[in-house]
Scaffold this motif. Sequence first.
Motif, PDB file in Angstrom:
ATOM      1  N   LEU A  94      54.628  32.447   4.345  1.00  0.00           N
ATOM      2  CA  LEU A  94      55.419  31.743   3.327  1.00  0.00           C
ATOM      3  C   LEU A  94      56.619  32.608   2.954  1.00  0.00           C
ATOM      4  CD1 LEU A  94      52.462  30.561   1.069  1.00  0.00           C
ATOM      5  CD2 LEU A  94      53.661  29.246   2.831  1.00  0.00           C
ATOM      6  N   PRO A  95      57.815  32.030   2.877  1.00  0.00           N
ATOM      7  CA  PRO A  95      59.039  32.805   2.650  1.00  0.00           C
ATOM      8  C   PRO A  95      59.066  33.509   1.291  1.00  0.00           C
ATOM      9  CG  PRO A  95      59.497  30.465   2.481  1.00  0.00           C
ATOM     10  CD  PRO A  95      58.071  30.588   2.941  1.00  0.00           C
ATOM     11  N   PRO A  96      59.961  34.485   1.174  1.00  0.00           N
ATOM     12  CA  PRO A  96      60.062  35.253  -0.073  1.00  0.00           C
ATOM     13  C   PRO A  96      60.382  34.387  -1.282  1.00  0.00           C
ATOM     14  CG  PRO A  96      61.326  36.312   1.666  1.00  0.00           C
ATOM     15  CD  PRO A  96      60.903  34.970   2.183  1.00  0.00           C
ATOM     16  N   GLU A  97      59.777  34.769  -2.393  1.00  0.00           N
ATOM     17  CA  GLU A  97      60.054  34.152  -3.697  1.00  0.00           C
ATOM     18  C   GLU A  97      60.083  35.241  -4.749  1.00  0.00           C
ATOM     19  OE1 GLU A  97      57.607  30.919  -5.077  1.00  0.00           O
ATOM     20  OE2 GLU A  97      57.226  30.243  -3.030  1.00  0.00           O
ATOM     21  N   ASP A  98      60.859  35.012  -5.801  1.00  0.00           N
ATOM     22  CA  ASP A  98      60.852  35.908  -6.952  1.00  0.00           C
ATOM     23  C   ASP A  98      59.655  35.545  -7.814  1.00  0.00           C
ATOM     24  OD1 ASP A  98      63.191  36.861  -5.921  1.00  0.00           O
ATOM     25  OD2 ASP A  98      64.481  36.066  -7.502  1.00  0.00           O
ATOM     26  N   ARG A  99      58.814  36.514  -8.079  1.00  0.00           N
ATOM     27  CA  ARG A  99      57.583  36.283  -8.840  1.00  0.00           C
ATOM     28  C   ARG A  99      57.778  36.702 -10.300  1.00  0.00           C
ATOM     29  NH1 ARG A  99      55.107  33.298  -4.855  1.00  0.00           N
ATOM     30  NH2 ARG A  99      55.292  34.452  -2.917  1.00  0.00           N
ATOM     31  N   PRO A 100      57.027  36.104 -11.210  1.00  0.00           N
ATOM     32  CA  PRO A 100      57.168  36.456 -12.631  1.00  0.00           C
ATOM     33  C   PRO A 100      56.744  37.891 -12.935  1.00  0.00           C
ATOM     34  CG  PRO A 100      55.506  34.713 -12.333  1.00  0.00           C
ATOM     35  CD  PRO A 100      56.123  34.993 -10.996  1.00  0.00           C
ATOM     36  N   TRP A 101      56.029  38.523 -12.030  1.00  0.00           N
ATOM     37  CA  TRP A 101      55.594  39.905 -12.262  1.00  0.00           C
ATOM     38  C   TRP A 101      56.602  40.915 -11.702  1.00  0.00           C
ATOM     39  CZ3 TRP A 101      52.622  36.188  -9.826  1.00  0.00           C
ATOM     40  CH2 TRP A 101      52.574  36.218  -8.434  1.00  0.00           C
ATOM     41  N   ALA A 102      57.874  40.476 -11.526  1.00  0.00           N
ATOM     42  CA  ALA A 102      59.015  41.333 -11.169  1.00  0.00           C
ATOM     43  C   ALA A 102      58.942  41.877  -9.743  1.00  0.00           C
ATOM     44  CB  ALA A 102      59.203  42.455 -12.192  1.00  0.00           C
ATOM     45  N   ILE A 103      58.507  41.031  -8.834  1.00  0.00           N
ATOM     46  CA  ILE A 103      58.506  41.362  -7.412  1.00  0.00           C
ATOM     47  C   ILE A 103      59.015  40.146  -6.647  1.00  0.00           C
ATOM     48  CG2 ILE A 103      57.006  41.767  -5.397  1.00  0.00           C
ATOM     49  CD1 ILE A 103      55.331  43.579  -7.065  1.00  0.00           C
ATOM     50  N   ARG A 104      59.836  40.390  -5.665  1.00  0.00           N
ATOM     51  CA  ARG A 104      60.211  39.354  -4.699  1.00  0.00           C
ATOM     52  C   ARG A 104      59.375  39.648  -3.466  1.00  0.00           C
ATOM     53  NH1 ARG A 104      63.765  35.638  -3.279  1.00  0.00           N
ATOM     54  NH2 ARG A 104      64.537  35.511  -1.135  1.00  0.00           N
ATOM     55  N   ASP A 105      58.511  38.699  -3.094  1.00  0.00           N
ATOM     56  CA  ASP A 105      57.648  38.962  -1.947  1.00  0.00           C
ATOM     57  C   ASP A 105      57.429  37.725  -1.098  1.00  0.00           C
ATOM     58  OD1 ASP A 105      55.706  37.419  -3.265  1.00  0.00           O
ATOM     59  OD2 ASP A 105      54.278  39.043  -3.491  1.00  0.00           O
ATOM     60  N   PHE A 106      56.890  37.983   0.108  1.00  0.00           N
ATOM     61  CA  PHE A 106      56.441  36.883   0.955  1.00  0.00           C
ATOM     62  C   PHE A 106      54.988  37.138   1.307  1.00  0.00           C
ATOM     63  CE2 PHE A 106      58.172  39.836   4.146  1.00  0.00           C
ATOM     64  CZ  PHE A 106      57.207  39.829   5.141  1.00  0.00           C
ATOM     65  N   VAL A 107      54.336  36.075   1.757  1.00  0.00           N
ATOM     66  CA  VAL A 107      52.920  36.124   2.086  1.00  0.00           C
ATOM     67  C   VAL A 107      52.772  35.844   3.577  1.00  0.00           C
ATOM     68  CG1 VAL A 107      50.693  34.990   1.707  1.00  0.00           C
ATOM     69  CG2 VAL A 107      52.251  35.361  -0.220  1.00  0.00           C
ATOM     70  N   ILE A 108      51.928  36.640   4.219  1.00  0.00           N
ATOM     71  CA  ILE A 108      51.595  36.396   5.617  1.00  0.00           C
ATOM     72  C   ILE A 108      50.141  36.790   5.830  1.00  0.00           C
ATOM     73  CG2 ILE A 108      52.435  38.664   6.403  1.00  0.00           C
ATOM     74  CD1 ILE A 108      53.405  37.165   9.001  1.00  0.00           C
ATOM     75  N   THR A 109      49.430  36.001   6.614  1.00  0.00           N
ATOM     76  CA  THR A 109      48.063  36.373   6.982  1.00  0.00           C
ATOM     77  C   THR A 109      48.092  36.924   8.396  1.00  0.00           C
ATOM     78  OG1 THR A 109      47.594  34.133   7.761  1.00  0.00           O
ATOM     79  CG2 THR A 109      46.939  34.664   5.508  1.00  0.00           C
ATOM     80  N   ASP A 110      47.164  37.818   8.686  1.00  0.00           N
ATOM     81  CA  ASP A 110      47.065  38.331  10.048  1.00  0.00           C
ATOM     82  C   ASP A 110      46.093  37.452  10.843  1.00  0.00           C
ATOM     83  OD1 ASP A 110      44.432  39.177   9.569  1.00  0.00           O
ATOM     84  OD2 ASP A 110      44.872  41.298   9.795  1.00  0.00           O
ATOM     85  N   PRO A 111      45.919  37.683  12.131  1.00  0.00           N
ATOM     86  CA  PRO A 111      45.048  36.824  12.942  1.00  0.00           C
ATOM     87  C   PRO A 111      43.578  36.819  12.509  1.00  0.00           C
ATOM     88  CG  PRO A 111      46.513  38.076  14.355  1.00  0.00           C
ATOM     89  CD  PRO A 111      46.679  38.623  12.963  1.00  0.00           C
ATOM     90  N   THR A 112      43.165  37.794  11.718  1.00  0.00           N
ATOM     91  CA  THR A 112      41.791  37.865  11.229  1.00  0.00           C
ATOM     92  C   THR A 112      41.609  37.108   9.923  1.00  0.00           C
ATOM     93  OG1 THR A 112      41.467  39.973  12.351  1.00  0.00           O
ATOM     94  CG2 THR A 112      39.977  39.523  10.528  1.00  0.00           C
ATOM     95  N   GLY A 113      42.707  36.858   9.213  1.00  0.00           N
ATOM     96  CA  GLY A 113      42.644  36.184   7.923  1.00  0.00           C
ATOM     97  C   GLY A 113      42.972  37.089   6.755  1.00  0.00           C
ATOM     98  N   VAL A 114      43.341  38.345   7.019  1.00  0.00           N
ATOM     99  CA  VAL A 114      43.735  39.283   5.959  1.00  0.00           C
ATOM    100  C   VAL A 114      45.084  38.833   5.403  1.00  0.00           C
ATOM    101  CG1 VAL A 114      44.410  41.667   5.455  1.00  0.00           C
ATOM    102  CG2 VAL A 114      42.461  41.211   6.968  1.00  0.00           C
ATOM    103  N   LEU A 115      45.161  38.736   4.085  1.00  0.00           N
ATOM    104  CA  LEU A 115      46.385  38.317   3.413  1.00  0.00           C
ATOM    105  C   LEU A 115      47.238  39.531   3.074  1.00  0.00           C
ATOM    106  CD1 LEU A 115      47.866  35.885   1.904  1.00  0.00           C
ATOM    107  CD2 LEU A 115      46.814  36.854  -0.140  1.00  0.00           C
ATOM    108  N   TRP A 116      48.499  39.474   3.450  1.00  0.00           N
ATOM    109  CA  TRP A 116      49.465  40.516   3.115  1.00  0.00           C
ATOM    110  C   TRP A 116      50.508  39.941   2.166  1.00  0.00           C
ATOM    111  CZ3 TRP A 116      50.384  45.615   4.942  1.00  0.00           C
ATOM    112  CH2 TRP A 116      49.407  46.098   5.815  1.00  0.00           C
ATOM    113  N   ARG A 117      50.857  40.713   1.140  1.00  0.00           N
ATOM    114  CA  ARG A 117      51.995  40.423   0.273  1.00  0.00           C
ATOM    115  C   ARG A 117      52.961  41.573   0.496  1.00  0.00           C
ATOM    116  NH1 ARG A 117      50.372  36.199  -3.336  1.00  0.00           N
ATOM    117  NH2 ARG A 117      52.509  36.197  -4.082  1.00  0.00           N
ATOM    118  N   ILE A 118      54.125  41.255   1.026  1.00  0.00           N
ATOM    119  CA  ILE A 118      55.141  42.272   1.312  1.00  0.00           C
ATOM    120  C   ILE A 118      56.319  41.972   0.401  1.00  0.00           C
ATOM    121  CG2 ILE A 118      56.685  43.231   3.067  1.00  0.00           C
ATOM    122  CD1 ILE A 118      54.528  42.443   5.150  1.00  0.00           C
ATOM    123  N   GLY A 119      56.700  42.951  -0.411  1.00  0.00           N
ATOM    124  CA  GLY A 119      57.707  42.665  -1.416  1.00  0.00           C
ATOM    125  C   GLY A 119      58.548  43.836  -1.843  1.00  0.00           C
ATOM    126  N   THR A 120      59.498  43.511  -2.700  1.00  0.00           N
ATOM    127  CA  THR A 120      60.443  44.450  -3.291  1.00  0.00           C
ATOM    128  C   THR A 120      60.400  44.269  -4.802  1.00  0.00           C
ATOM    129  OG1 THR A 120      61.930  44.272  -1.385  1.00  0.00           O
ATOM    130  CG2 THR A 120      62.904  45.065  -3.430  1.00  0.00           C
TER     131      THR A 120
END
Length: 128
Positions: A92-118
């Motif tokens: 899912l593409p980057p979004e500005d979150r209310p907790w003061a982070i702009r991040d995107f979400v990606i799952t890996d092939p196993t189902g692990v969820l990653w939040r990568i942000g600034t």
Amino acid sequence: MNFETVEIKAFVPARDFALSKAFYTDLGFEVAYSSDDLAYLKAGECSFLLQAFYVKEHAENFMMHMLVTDVDAWWQRVEASALAEKYGVRALPPEDRPWAIRDFVITDPTGVLWRIGTNIDRAPEDAR
């Protein structure tokens, strides 16, 4: 006494170890070490251990959070390499979150969820 810490790493599960290593390499990590059942992956100062270990309930409830200096550059890599299509994962593409982070979400092939942000500046009305 010295309680200075040096590093902490998570052991990330992999259902298909080779596929997960390829996914993380395409995402931007380098494999600094690898054996038949464990790989040390790093990107800059961030690292984790990928393990050939899989329990569905564990993997699908596992989450990683990584702060980067330019989240949009990381997202461009995800899009340019067509990671979601290539590996059949959700991104899912980057979004500005209310907790003061702009991040995107990606799952890996196993189902692990990653939040990568600034980190971003919090809006004045959110600074309560």
